[in-house]
Design an enzyme around this catalytic site. Structure first.
Site, PDB file in Angstrom:
ATOM      1  N   ARG A  74       2.213   1.163  -5.819  1.00  0.00           N
ATOM      2  CA  ARG A  74       2.304   0.363  -4.594  1.00  0.00           C
ATOM      3  C   ARG A  74       1.015  -0.432  -4.338  1.00  0.00           C
ATOM      4  O   ARG A  74       0.946  -1.191  -3.373  1.00  0.00           O
ATOM      5  CB  ARG A  74       2.597   1.268  -3.390  1.00  0.00           C
ATOM      6  CG  ARG A  74       3.886   2.081  -3.527  1.00  0.00           C
ATOM      7  CD  ARG A  74       4.093   2.970  -2.307  1.00  0.00           C
ATOM      8  NE  ARG A  74       4.319   2.172  -1.126  1.00  0.00           N
ATOM      9  CZ  ARG A  74       5.515   1.739  -0.745  1.00  0.00           C
ATOM     10  NH1 ARG A  74       6.569   2.055  -1.470  1.00  0.00           N
ATOM     11  NH2 ARG A  74       5.662   0.994   0.328  1.00  0.00           N
ATOM     12  N   LYS A 102       9.302 -10.952 -16.847  1.00  0.00           N
ATOM     13  CA  LYS A 102       8.747  -9.713 -17.423  1.00  0.00           C
ATOM     14  C   LYS A 102       7.500 -10.034 -18.239  1.00  0.00           C
ATOM     15  O   LYS A 102       6.482  -9.375 -18.161  1.00  0.00           O
ATOM     16  CB  LYS A 102       9.782  -9.024 -18.342  1.00  0.00           C
ATOM     17  CG  LYS A 102      10.864  -8.227 -17.646  1.00  0.00           C
ATOM     18  CD  LYS A 102      10.428  -6.942 -17.042  1.00  0.00           C
ATOM     19  CE  LYS A 102      10.094  -7.074 -15.568  1.00  0.00           C
ATOM     20  NZ  LYS A 102      11.089  -7.595 -14.681  1.00  0.00           N
ATOM     21  N   GLU A 135      14.697 -13.795 -16.458  1.00  0.00           N
ATOM     22  CA  GLU A 135      14.178 -12.425 -16.340  1.00  0.00           C
ATOM     23  C   GLU A 135      13.200 -12.119 -17.475  1.00  0.00           C
ATOM     24  O   GLU A 135      12.151 -11.510 -17.266  1.00  0.00           O
ATOM     25  CB  GLU A 135      15.325 -11.405 -16.329  1.00  0.00           C
ATOM     26  CG  GLU A 135      14.904  -9.947 -16.264  1.00  0.00           C
ATOM     27  CD  GLU A 135      14.027  -9.565 -15.079  1.00  0.00           C
ATOM     28  OE1 GLU A 135      13.441  -8.464 -15.111  1.00  0.00           O
ATOM     29  OE2 GLU A 135      13.864 -10.386 -14.148  1.00  0.00           O
ATOM     30  N   ASN A 145       0.080   0.929   6.021  1.00  0.00           N
ATOM     31  CA  ASN A 145       0.790   0.118   5.022  1.00  0.00           C
ATOM     32  C   ASN A 145       1.550  -0.966   5.781  1.00  0.00           C
ATOM     33  O   ASN A 145       2.374  -0.654   6.648  1.00  0.00           O
ATOM     34  CB  ASN A 145       1.789   0.971   4.232  1.00  0.00           C
ATOM     35  CG  ASN A 145       2.734   0.080   3.426  1.00  0.00           C
ATOM     36  OD1 ASN A 145       2.371  -1.007   3.020  1.00  0.00           O
ATOM     37  ND2 ASN A 145       3.973   0.545   3.260  1.00  0.00           N
ATOM     38  N   GLY A 146       1.250  -2.215   5.495  1.00  0.00           N
ATOM     39  CA  GLY A 146       1.933  -3.316   6.193  1.00  0.00           C
ATOM     40  C   GLY A 146       0.959  -4.430   6.514  1.00  0.00           C
ATOM     41  O   GLY A 146      -0.137  -4.499   5.938  1.00  0.00           O
ATOM     42  N   CYS A 159       0.819  -1.200   0.000  1.00  0.00           N
ATOM     43  CA  CYS A 159       0.000   0.000   0.000  1.00  0.00           C
ATOM     44  C   CYS A 159       0.854   1.250   0.000  1.00  0.00           C
ATOM     45  O   CYS A 159       2.044   1.203   0.309  1.00  0.00           O
ATOM     46  CB  CYS A 159      -0.899   0.005   1.228  1.00  0.00           C
ATOM     47  SG  CYS A 159      -1.875  -1.490   1.388  1.00  0.00           S
ATOM     48  N   HIS A 186      13.395 -33.526 -20.912  1.00  0.00           N
ATOM     49  CA  HIS A 186      13.149 -34.315 -19.694  1.00  0.00           C
ATOM     50  C   HIS A 186      11.751 -34.057 -19.132  1.00  0.00           C
ATOM     51  O   HIS A 186      11.472 -34.331 -17.965  1.00  0.00           O
ATOM     52  CB  HIS A 186      14.231 -34.000 -18.641  1.00  0.00           C
ATOM     53  CG  HIS A 186      15.612 -34.297 -19.150  1.00  0.00           C
ATOM     54  ND1 HIS A 186      16.065 -35.566 -19.399  1.00  0.00           N
ATOM     55  CD2 HIS A 186      16.615 -33.453 -19.508  1.00  0.00           C
ATOM     56  CE1 HIS A 186      17.307 -35.505 -19.868  1.00  0.00           C
ATOM     57  NE2 HIS A 186      17.669 -34.238 -19.942  1.00  0.00           N
ATOM     58  N   GLU A 240       4.563 -11.052 -16.022  1.00  0.00           N
ATOM     59  CA  GLU A 240       4.079  -9.928 -15.200  1.00  0.00           C
ATOM     60  C   GLU A 240       3.091  -9.054 -15.959  1.00  0.00           C
ATOM     61  O   GLU A 240       2.055  -8.675 -15.438  1.00  0.00           O
ATOM     62  CB  GLU A 240       5.252  -9.041 -14.780  1.00  0.00           C
ATOM     63  CG  GLU A 240       6.003  -9.488 -13.548  1.00  0.00           C
ATOM     64  CD  GLU A 240       7.015  -8.428 -13.132  1.00  0.00           C
ATOM     65  OE1 GLU A 240       6.714  -7.645 -12.229  1.00  0.00           O
ATOM     66  OE2 GLU A 240       8.093  -8.386 -13.741  1.00  0.00           O
ATOM     67  N   LYS A 279       4.787  -2.586  -6.568  1.00  0.00           N
ATOM     68  CA  LYS A 279       6.195  -2.307  -6.862  1.00  0.00           C
ATOM     69  C   LYS A 279       7.146  -2.763  -5.771  1.00  0.00           C
ATOM     70  O   LYS A 279       8.183  -3.357  -6.040  1.00  0.00           O
ATOM     71  CB  LYS A 279       6.371  -0.812  -7.111  1.00  0.00           C
ATOM     72  CG  LYS A 279       7.764  -0.367  -7.484  1.00  0.00           C
ATOM     73  CD  LYS A 279       8.153  -0.864  -8.841  1.00  0.00           C
ATOM     74  CE  LYS A 279       9.518  -0.473  -9.314  1.00  0.00           C
ATOM     75  NZ  LYS A 279       9.944  -1.205 -10.494  1.00  0.00           N
ATOM     76  N   TRP A 330      -3.086  -2.349  -1.668  1.00  0.00           N
ATOM     77  CA  TRP A 330      -2.771  -3.645  -2.267  1.00  0.00           C
ATOM     78  C   TRP A 330      -3.300  -4.662  -1.273  1.00  0.00           C
ATOM     79  O   TRP A 330      -2.767  -4.798  -0.168  1.00  0.00           O
ATOM     80  CB  TRP A 330      -1.257  -3.816  -2.450  1.00  0.00           C
ATOM     81  CG  TRP A 330      -0.889  -4.998  -3.279  1.00  0.00           C
ATOM     82  CD1 TRP A 330      -0.958  -5.109  -4.644  1.00  0.00           C
ATOM     83  CD2 TRP A 330      -0.354  -6.259  -2.824  1.00  0.00           C
ATOM     84  NE1 TRP A 330      -0.513  -6.351  -5.054  1.00  0.00           N
ATOM     85  CE2 TRP A 330      -0.142  -7.078  -3.966  1.00  0.00           C
ATOM     86  CE3 TRP A 330      -0.053  -6.784  -1.567  1.00  0.00           C
ATOM     87  CZ2 TRP A 330       0.357  -8.376  -3.873  1.00  0.00           C
ATOM     88  CZ3 TRP A 330       0.456  -8.085  -1.479  1.00  0.00           C
ATOM     89  CH2 TRP A 330       0.656  -8.861  -2.634  1.00  0.00           C
TER      90      TRP A 330
HETATM   91  C1  AGP Z   1       9.964  -7.290 -11.074  1.00  0.00           C
HETATM   92  O1  AGP Z   1       9.545  -6.687 -12.225  1.00  0.00           O
HETATM   93  C2  AGP Z   1       8.998  -7.260 -10.001  1.00  0.00           C
HETATM   94  N1  AGP Z   1       8.531  -5.978  -9.728  1.00  0.00           N
HETATM   95  C3  AGP Z   1       9.432  -7.993  -8.752  1.00  0.00           C
HETATM   96  O2  AGP Z   1       9.754  -9.305  -9.098  1.00  0.00           O
HETATM   97  C4  AGP Z   1      10.632  -7.366  -8.033  1.00  0.00           C
HETATM   98  O3  AGP Z   1      11.795  -7.592  -8.748  1.00  0.00           O
HETATM   99  C5  AGP Z   1      10.771  -8.000  -6.654  1.00  0.00           C
HETATM  100  O4  AGP Z   1       9.574  -7.769  -5.947  1.00  0.00           O
HETATM  101  C6  AGP Z   1      11.958  -7.431  -5.888  1.00  0.00           C
HETATM  102  O5  AGP Z   1      11.755  -6.066  -5.670  1.00  0.00           O
HETATM  103  P1  AGP Z   1      12.996  -5.184  -5.180  1.00  0.00           P
HETATM  104  O6  AGP Z   1      14.033  -5.210  -6.263  1.00  0.00           O
HETATM  105  O7  AGP Z   1      12.414  -3.825  -4.953  1.00  0.00           O
HETATM  106  O8  AGP Z   1      13.507  -5.808  -3.910  1.00  0.00           O
END
Ligand code: AGP
Length: 613
Positions: A27, A491, A487, A102-103, A2, A510, A494, A608, A76
């Site tokens: 967030r 991406k 990676e 937030n938390g 959040c 396999h 996501e 994020k 969130w």
């Molecule tokens: C990647 O695009 C994502 N947003 C997510 O996997 C991110 O890399 C992960 O949450 C780690 O975040 P950070 O680098 O802020 O620790």
């Protein structure tokens, strides 16, 4: 996670709060809400399900509102669905106390039973409503004032939280507290601000205090007071920091989305890192305090992170192994915390994180400290929790990254890890200074090569439509090429909502090969000269099952017979090909995302920075 924002001062609070939320929407975008007050008039609370625009429309429908203080939230969801009922701000039944959070409160059920036992009732399924009502309970029971009530809650509630509160008794005052989740407060000539992150208040001030764990405080009449857990005033010990980000860095400018803006900013971000951490074409970590002697003493390196940060570790592992005999172990931070193996002496733990706030990575760092292992953080957000806890810090100069799917921060972290591997190899005597200079010159040629890729984005966009209807997509490669596929696949998943998997190319036969049928796209990354024949055999393997093979490779490797489409990256040292391949993979994910009408900046169910375990 959040985002919270708060303001008290002479300007129109509603506008400042809603503006702040637009900068925090990465967030969380499940629901949003605001509580505002005009001097000592009654509080007004407005909440809305879904994206922030829904809240803004509701507030605008209320017509011209006067407000001098307020708090706001973008959510969130962790406890309770995305409905308006669970949206923040939450309040005590008599609206005596209203708050945003937030938390996560881990013992919220137990606290809820305590409050139910004391006659409290609940209208939502959130842990936050319990938290706010617990403040109300202590405030009314012990009559020790806001700080006393807040401090009692800080001890009694387990988990992480950053909260902002408004008390009926204290008009034009915003109270706050922090334990685990990020919280900054700042001041301008016209008022005081608090927020989960810098972009929310950068328009008004670039001078901020980073609230410490177990600290609370109050903003009123253009002053900010900080208290410790004993309720003592600790304001004089607080350090005001200056943020070196420009407001324009947090704006989209003429770009349709932050993701494509940040993809385009990668050459600049890579340059910034090379400028700061190299001198005379040699790695320069002096400003960080990491000496050649210390690097020479290392026998083992642990690389820890989550998501894309972990994926940086995967590519780095291959490079450190290629250049030195130092042991490397890359671990998912969320798993590392619960692994039982003993960490080796003479080792360094590198914690990679864009936000510097990811809870799992922070906890992994704490575990290393408990075991007496030195820690180095590679982080993009200055002043965040992880660098404040680490022994050494390397900041990536990528600037604010707003899109949930990381791109420029990933590329900057990769450059830093290249420099780390080179410095380690030179300290160990595995490479000479002149070899290091050659590598650094090669790295300094990367930004132009990235620019040349970005100047021909259409070469990727043309593929997008053929992915839109796909159910499965595979990214395969060998060794470092497999690591960059991880990676690329992350991406892709996501921002396109299409199931994709990264697989070591030699592993398909396999099992996973059963999923490769006619028309299934298979992206094969093949940039390593010593592995090209093996990779071409894997291209043939999936091609024979009817796959649409897209090869990302070098012009010198003739793979046109083994693949349907070829994407050639500019020539560079084989250790650094990942930095060029990733641009293509990010662009592919982006173009498929917008071809599907998805907002790539705010992929569903994600946020994020993940500040809960
Ligand atoms: C990647 O695009 C994502 N947003 C997510 O996997 C991110 O890399 C992960 O949450 C780690 O975040 P950070 O680098 O802020 O620790």
């Amino acid at each position: 996670m959040c985002g919270i924002v708060g303001y008290v001062g002479k300007e129109e609070a509603t506008k400042i709060l809603l503006d702040g939320l637009t900068k925090l929407e990465y967030r969380g975008y499940d629901s949003a809400g605001i509580a505002i007050r005009n001097k000592s008039e009654d509080l007004r609370i407005v909440r809305a399900e879904g994206v922030l625009k829904n809240l803004i429309d509701k507030v605008n429908a209320l017509g011209d509102i006067k407000s001098t203080s307020g708090i706001a939230h973008t959510r969130w969801a962790t406890h309770g669905d995305q409905s308006e009922r669970n949206a923040h701000p939450h309040s005590s039944n008599d609206n005596f106390i209203v708050g945003v959070h937030n938390g996560i409160i881990e013992n919220f059920q137990e606290l809820k039973e305590k409050l139910l036992h004391n006659g409290y009732t609940f209208y939502s399924n959130t842990d936050t409503e319990v938290l706010i009502k617990l403040v109300d309970y202590y405030y009314k029971k012990y009559k020790g004032g806001p700080i006393d009530a807040i401090n009692k809650v800080m001890v009694r509630a387990r988990g992480s939280f950053a909260i902002a509160l408004m008390f009926k008794d204290f008009p034009d005052e915003i109270w706050f507290a922090k334990k685990g989740s990020p919280l900054i407060v700042g001041k301008s000539d016209t008022g005081c601000f608090l927020a989960s992150d810098i972009p929310a208040i950068l328009k008004h001030t670039n001078k901020v205090y980073y609230v410490e764990d177990f600290q609370s405080g109050c903003m009123k009449n253009n002053s900010i007071i900080f208290y410790d857990l004993n309720g003592d005033d600790v304001t004089s010990s607080m350090e005001l920091k200056t943020i070196d980000w420009q407001l324009s860095d947090t704006e989209k400018g003429n770009y349709p989305f932050y993701m494509i803006k940040e993809i385009e900013e990668q050459p600049k971000a890579v340059w910034a890192c090379l400028n700061v951490y190299t001198k005379n074409d040699l790695v320069d970590f002096d400003s960080i305090g990491i000496t050649k002697g210390y690097l020479k003493s290392l026998d083992m390196v642990y690389i820890l992170g989550c998501g894309s940060a972990y994926n940086v570790g995967r590519v780095s592992e291959c490079i450190i192994e290629e250049l030195t005999d130092v042991g490397v172990r890359v671990e998912l931070a969320s798993e590392f915390k619960y692994r039982c193996y003993k960490l080796k002496k003479n080792s360094l733990a590198i914690i990679i994180s864009q936000s510097g706030e990811t809870k799992d990575s922070y906890e992994a760092l704490q575990k290393c400290k408990e075991e007496g292992i030195k820690t180095l953080s590679i982080v993009n957000v200055k002043g965040s929790a992880i660098p404040r806890a680490a022994d050494y810090n390397i900041y990536t100069y990528a600037g604010p990254e707003i899109a949930v799917a990381t791109t420029k921060a990933y590329s900057s972290q990769l450059i830093i890890m290249y420099l780390f591997a080179l410095a380690l190899a030179e300290a160990k005597g595995d490479i000479s200074q002149s070899e290091m200079k050659t590598y650094i010159k090669e790295l300094k040629a990367l930004p132009d090569k990235m620019e040349s890729i970005l100047s021909n984005k259409a070469s990727v966009q043309k593929f997008a439509n053929q992915f839109v209807s796909k159910k499965d997509v595979f990214f395969i490669g060998r060794e470092m090429d497999y690591a960059i596929c991880e990676e690329g696949s992350l991406k892709f998943k996501e921002v396109t909502y299409i199931h994709s998997e990264a697989k070591p190319a030699g592993e398909l036969k396999h099992g996973t090969l059963s999923l490769v049928t006619t028309g299934v796209p298979v992206i094969v990354v093949a940039t390593q000269p010593e592995l090209i024949e093996k990779s071409m055999a894997n291209m043939e393997e999936v091609k024979s099952r009817g796959a649409n093979v897209i090869a990302i490779t070098l012009e010198e490797f003739n793979v046109s017979n083994s693949s349907k489409y070829q994407i050639y990256i500019p020539k560079t040292n084989k250790l650094f090909t990942s930095s060029l391949v990733i641009i293509y993979l990010q662009l592919l994910a982006y173009y498929v995302s917008i071809a599907k009408g998805i907002n790539p900046d705010q992929p569903r169910n994600l946020a994020k920075s993940v500040t809960v375990e």
